[in-house]
Design a protein around this motif. Sequence first.
Motif, PDB file in Angstrom:
ATOM      1  N   ARG A   1      -8.439  46.765  34.224  1.00  0.00           N
ATOM      2  CA  ARG A   1      -9.409  46.472  35.034  1.00  0.00           C
ATOM      3  C   ARG A   1      -8.844  45.176  36.091  1.00  0.00           C
ATOM      4  NH1 ARG A   1     -15.811  46.648  34.935  1.00  0.00           N
ATOM      5  NH2 ARG A   1     -16.254  45.735  36.893  1.00  0.00           N
TER       6      ARG A   1
ATOM      7  N   GLU B   1     -16.053  48.399  41.311  1.00  0.00           N
ATOM      8  CA  GLU B   1     -14.997  47.995  40.334  1.00  0.00           C
ATOM      9  C   GLU B   1     -13.623  48.866  40.433  1.00  0.00           C
ATOM     10  OE1 GLU B   1     -17.465  51.162  38.096  1.00  0.00           O
ATOM     11  OE2 GLU B   1     -17.641  49.765  39.784  1.00  0.00           O
TER      12      GLU B   1
ATOM     13  N   TYR C   1      -9.855  50.021  38.859  1.00  0.00           N
ATOM     14  CA  TYR C   1      -8.831  50.008  37.727  1.00  0.00           C
ATOM     15  C   TYR C   1      -7.457  50.498  38.178  1.00  0.00           C
ATOM     16  CZ  TYR C   1     -13.414  50.156  35.348  1.00  0.00           C
ATOM     17  OH  TYR C   1     -14.460  49.775  34.792  1.00  0.00           O
TER      18      TYR C   1
ATOM     19  N   GLU D   1      -8.245  42.717  31.647  1.00  0.00           N
ATOM     20  CA  GLU D   1      -8.617  42.448  33.116  1.00  0.00           C
ATOM     21  C   GLU D   1      -7.190  41.756  33.640  1.00  0.00           C
ATOM     22  OE1 GLU D   1     -11.933  40.254  33.637  1.00  0.00           O
ATOM     23  OE2 GLU D   1     -13.083  41.703  33.455  1.00  0.00           O
TER      24      GLU D   1
ATOM     25  N   THR E   1      -9.669  42.552  39.048  1.00  0.00           N
ATOM     26  CA  THR E   1     -10.494  41.621  39.452  1.00  0.00           C
ATOM     27  C   THR E   1     -10.126  40.927  40.638  1.00  0.00           C
ATOM     28  OG1 THR E   1      -9.485  39.750  38.096  1.00  0.00           O
ATOM     29  CG2 THR E   1     -11.008  41.016  36.744  1.00  0.00           C
TER      30      THR E   1
END
Length: 157
Positions: free
Chosen positions: A153, A140, A142, A68, A155
Amino acid sequence: MTVGRRLRRTLPALVLAPLLALTGLTACGGTSGDEAGASGPSSRNGVRQTAGVPRTGRTSAPSGGMREVPASSLPAEAQRTLRLIAAGGPFPYRRDGITFANRERRLPSEPTGYYKEYTVPTPGAGDRGARRLIGGRAGERYYTQDHYRSFVRVTGG
């Protein structure tokens, strides 16, 4: 070929592969041929970047060991693309917003149509380049710098 000779030939690979995996050189690092014009190592806000891939000290692994990174550590072009996605466009590339099929199976398995892909411009590239942001229906995000070979990923914002 004798066993000793065979062992001498394969031993370096047996030792090198785990070392590369442990240092992270095989995950999201390096540059692809499409990114030859991308900037080299730099430091911004305490986050080291190499060819557009954020380097944080963070080792959290959400889905299957995926790293992340905060959105603020992505290249400026990726941050602009994230803002366009949040605003619903307009997008600069005709193919932005198309379905990402996840054929490489590097992202969590979801039904067809769940993921959409967006271009992250690569400075100096004569085409769309290799960088993309993939958005999931649940929000989400990516990022890939190497055209789907590896992902992190995203955030935050």
